[in-house]
Enzyme design. Structure first.
Site, PDB file in Angstrom:
ATOM      1  N   ASP A 389       0.817  -1.227   0.000  1.00  0.00           N
ATOM      2  CA  ASP A 389       0.000   0.000   0.000  1.00  0.00           C
ATOM      3  C   ASP A 389       0.849   1.275   0.000  1.00  0.00           C
ATOM      4  O   ASP A 389       0.491   2.257  -0.655  1.00  0.00           O
ATOM      5  CB  ASP A 389      -0.906   0.041   1.238  1.00  0.00           C
ATOM      6  CG  ASP A 389      -1.926  -1.078   1.234  1.00  0.00           C
ATOM      7  OD1 ASP A 389      -2.148  -1.664   0.165  1.00  0.00           O
ATOM      8  OD2 ASP A 389      -2.484  -1.366   2.306  1.00  0.00           O
TER       9      ASP A 389
HETATM   10  P1  NAP Z   1       0.769  -3.933   3.075  1.00  0.00           P
HETATM   11  O1  NAP Z   1       0.174  -2.969   2.124  1.00  0.00           O
HETATM   12  O2  NAP Z   1      -0.101  -4.571   4.067  1.00  0.00           O
HETATM   13  O3  NAP Z   1       1.458  -5.051   2.154  1.00  0.00           O
HETATM   14  C1  NAP Z   1       2.289  -6.005   2.687  1.00  0.00           C
HETATM   15  C2  NAP Z   1       2.657  -6.963   1.575  1.00  0.00           C
HETATM   16  O4  NAP Z   1       3.605  -7.859   2.129  1.00  0.00           O
HETATM   17  C3  NAP Z   1       1.497  -7.796   1.079  1.00  0.00           C
HETATM   18  O5  NAP Z   1       1.056  -7.365  -0.176  1.00  0.00           O
HETATM   19  C4  NAP Z   1       2.025  -9.230   1.049  1.00  0.00           C
HETATM   20  O6  NAP Z   1       1.946  -9.748  -0.271  1.00  0.00           O
HETATM   21  C5  NAP Z   1       3.497  -9.078   1.436  1.00  0.00           C
HETATM   22  N1  NAP Z   1       3.939 -10.143   2.333  1.00  0.00           N
HETATM   23  C6  NAP Z   1       3.304 -10.693   3.371  1.00  0.00           C
HETATM   24  N2  NAP Z   1       4.044 -11.656   3.919  1.00  0.00           N
HETATM   25  C7  NAP Z   1       5.181 -11.726   3.193  1.00  0.00           C
HETATM   26  C8  NAP Z   1       6.345 -12.523   3.260  1.00  0.00           C
HETATM   27  N3  NAP Z   1       6.504 -13.481   4.188  1.00  0.00           N
HETATM   28  N4  NAP Z   1       7.337 -12.302   2.364  1.00  0.00           N
HETATM   29  C9  NAP Z   1       7.190 -11.351   1.406  1.00  0.00           C
HETATM   30  N5  NAP Z   1       6.110 -10.564   1.292  1.00  0.00           N
HETATM   31  C10 NAP Z   1       5.122 -10.753   2.186  1.00  0.00           C
HETATM   32  O7  NAP Z   1       1.997  -3.313   3.863  1.00  0.00           O
HETATM   33  P2  NAP Z   1       2.644  -1.864   3.841  1.00  0.00           P
HETATM   34  O8  NAP Z   1       2.995  -1.464   2.439  1.00  0.00           O
HETATM   35  O9  NAP Z   1       3.718  -1.908   4.878  1.00  0.00           O
HETATM   36  O10 NAP Z   1       1.470  -0.893   4.285  1.00  0.00           O
HETATM   37  C11 NAP Z   1       0.958  -0.891   5.602  1.00  0.00           C
HETATM   38  C12 NAP Z   1      -0.562  -0.858   5.586  1.00  0.00           C
HETATM   39  O11 NAP Z   1      -1.046  -0.963   6.937  1.00  0.00           O
HETATM   40  C13 NAP Z   1      -1.105   0.439   5.021  1.00  0.00           C
HETATM   41  O12 NAP Z   1      -2.335   0.201   4.374  1.00  0.00           O
HETATM   42  C14 NAP Z   1      -1.335   1.256   6.281  1.00  0.00           C
HETATM   43  O13 NAP Z   1      -2.301   2.285   6.115  1.00  0.00           O
HETATM   44  C15 NAP Z   1      -1.832   0.179   7.228  1.00  0.00           C
HETATM   45  N6  NAP Z   1      -1.675   0.667   8.599  1.00  0.00           N
HETATM   46  C16 NAP Z   1      -0.461   0.758   9.162  1.00  0.00           C
HETATM   47  C17 NAP Z   1      -0.328   1.325  10.415  1.00  0.00           C
HETATM   48  C18 NAP Z   1       0.997   1.543  11.083  1.00  0.00           C
HETATM   49  O14 NAP Z   1       1.004   2.107  12.160  1.00  0.00           O
HETATM   50  N7  NAP Z   1       2.100   1.118  10.505  1.00  0.00           N
HETATM   51  C19 NAP Z   1      -1.442   1.742  11.088  1.00  0.00           C
HETATM   52  C20 NAP Z   1      -2.682   1.617  10.484  1.00  0.00           C
HETATM   53  C21 NAP Z   1      -2.772   1.071   9.246  1.00  0.00           C
HETATM   54  P3  NAP Z   1       1.946 -11.344  -0.513  1.00  0.00           P
HETATM   55  O15 NAP Z   1       0.819 -11.882   0.287  1.00  0.00           O
HETATM   56  O16 NAP Z   1       1.769 -11.461  -1.980  1.00  0.00           O
HETATM   57  O17 NAP Z   1       3.273 -11.855  -0.059  1.00  0.00           O
END
Ligand code: NAP
Length: 465
Positions: A389
């Site tokens: 994301d």
């Molecule tokens: P993300 O959008 O959730 O994407 C994570 C990606 O990691 C997934 O597409 C997944 O694809 C891949 N993944 C999962 N396990 C894996 C593994 N073992 N090896 C390789 N890839 C793996 O993560 P992000 O880009 O870090 O974004 C964070 C999200 O969380 C945002 O939408 C944000 O708004 C939300 N959020 C975060 C917080 C915070 O405090 N950090 C708070 C509220 C909301 P595959 O399944 O294809 O592997």
């Protein structure tokens, strides 16, 4: 007789040092280079606060306290050992315990004092139990949603916000009545019971993706209720610690909302995540280019400037140590390697900083979004490791996207983009990522730890020098 003022002085000095340590702790935790010191300062401050409290002459029997300490340790030690990715729900549970404690103390204080409760005292007591009770059930619900024992999906119905706000208004109304008539003890359970229900109903319409923001807000409520308890118990330390907790939780929630380009009211009342239907059809139809670890190593070896963008997948795979090995291999070859850190990458604030610090990546190589974004057009390779994301260009260009307006890391502006993830599955927001279909993007399909390990092995054993 003379020992009493001396003990009082020791208690006051202990509290003063504890207060200073709490303030320094927050200050130090604001930078990765001093964060460990900040955590230690907070721990020492808490030990001093407990020690000072145990010296009080008012304590007539230490047995119950000893039992509580043992019980607390039995629960606390395993809670402290949960996996990094479970920290948000663990934090929610801690808030629930703190809030329950505040509510019980407030309730006990009311029944001990009623009917002679001065108005100011009754007002803070009411605030204490209302915030405490709603934080207790709200935090339990938030933990349940994050642990997926409750459905993550927002549950909504017509007039939901009206029902919720009316309940809260009734609780506040009863509290005002009690401030005026503290002898009407039969109404007190209302200002505990209604907020308990409100806490559940408040979390039901909020989706799993917003839970970390909500937890940070509940943290703020728990702090404010503890500050109110400080007034009731006449404890300056509790007032200060509660106020620090309340303010820092609030600032964090505001910052997280900003980083996701969401308003506070939108997080609380917007039922975000409802329309998170994944565009599976579109995903299947479009071709992507993929590459092997050997090819990825060759491209990295030829680069001058590489930006690594870690995300939730790196955390789940616990790939940070392998990433460190890759960083070493590349810097040894004279490649300029930096890390681009998105404020909401992963599942909790500072998630990536904590993991990369654990792997001893130098802090000055961790650049936040504002610092790293101007660098992408001059970057040879943006290596995205388990992030999705936070790199999605739809946030910039597609006004119909649920994450439209969320600031992102501009990896698509780099010359080549390589993305390590296991499949074409979506990230937390449940939406497709157009980045994967660009001509310049290579998908490196595999688990983050294994894939980065394979690239490192290529460097160790081959001629990519
Ligand atoms: P993300 O959008 O959730 O994407 C994570 C990606 O990691 C997934 O597409 C997944 O694809 C891949 N993944 C999962 N396990 C894996 C593994 N073992 N090896 C390789 N890839 C793996 O993560 P992000 O880009 O870090 O974004 C964070 C999200 O969380 C945002 O939408 C944000 O708004 C939300 N959020 C975060 C917080 C915070 O405090 N950090 C708070 C509220 C909301 P595959 O399944 O294809 O592997």
């Amino acid at each position: 007789m003379t020992s009493m003022p001396a003990t009082e002085n020791i208690i006051e000095i202990t509290y003063l040092i504890a207060t200073a340590l709490f303030i320094l702790s927050l200050k130090w935790m604001s930078s990765p280079s001093t964060a460990r010191r900040g955590v230690r300062a907070g721990e020492v401050g808490m030990v001093l606060a407990i020690a000072g409290t145990l010296l009080h002459h008012g304590i007539v029997d230490y047995r119950w306290i000893a039992i509580a300490l043992v019980l607390g340790s039995i629960l606390g030690v395993p809670l402290g050992m949960v996996h990094m990715t479970a920290v948000p729900q663990r934090t929610a549970l801690s808030h629930a315990f703190g809030a329950l404690c505040v509510t019980l103390v407030g309730t006990a204080e009311f029944y001990l004092r009623a009917p002679d409760v001065p108005r100011f005292m009754m007002a803070v007591l009411s605030m204490e139990v209302i915030l405490g009770s709603l934080t207790f059930t709200g935090s339990l619900m938030a933990a349940g949603k994050l642990q997926e024992v409750l459905p993550q999906r927002p549950l909504t119905y017509r007039g939901q916000n009206l029902v919720n706000l009316s309940l809260l208004a009734i609780a506040v109304g009863v509290a005002v009545y009690l401030v005026l008539h503290p002898g009407e003890k039969q109404f007190f359970p209302w200002i505990v019971g209604i907020p308990l229900l409100f806490g559940v109903l408040m979390i039901i319409p909020i989706g799993g993706a917003d839970m970390p923001t909500v937890i940070s807000l509940l943290n703020s409520y728990a702090g404010l209720s503890a500050a109110a308890m400080g007034f009731v118990l006449d404890s300056k330390l509790l007032i200060i610690a509660g106020a620090l907790d309340g303010a820092s939780g609030f600032i964090l929630s505001v910052n997280m909302s900003k980083a996701m380009n969401r308003s506070f009211s939108n997080v609380l009342f917007g039922a975000f995540g409802q329309e998170q239907v994944s565009s599976v059809g579109a995903r299947e139809a479009r071709p992507v280019k993929s590459a092997t670890a050997e090819e990825a190593a060759a491209i990295l070896a030829a680069a001058n400037k590489v930006v690594i963008v870690p995300g939730y997948g790196m955390a789940v795979a616990q790939a940070q140590h392998k990433v460190r090995e890759l960083y070493d291999a590349l810097t040894k070859r004279g490649v300029d390697v930096k890390f681009g850190i998105h404020p909401v990458a992963g599942r909790m604030p500072g998630h990536m900083n904590v993991l990369l610090a654990e792997a001893d990546i130098p802090y000055d190589k961790l650049l936040d979004m504002g610092e790293v974004n101007p660098d992408f057009p001059q970057t040879d390779v943006a290596l995205v490791i388990g992030a999705n994301d936070v790199t999605n260009p739809a946030a910039r260009s597609d006004s119909s996207s649920p994450i439209h307006g969320m600031p992102i890391l501009d990896v698509d502006k780099a010359r080549t983009v390589m993305v390590i993830k296991r499949s074409m599955a979506a990230g937390f927001a449940g939406i497709d990522n157009p980045l994967y279909y660009l001509d310049k993007t290579l998908m490196l399909f595999g688990d983050a730890k294994s894939f980065v390990g394979a690239i490192v092995r290529e460097f160790a054993g081959s001629g990519h020098s």
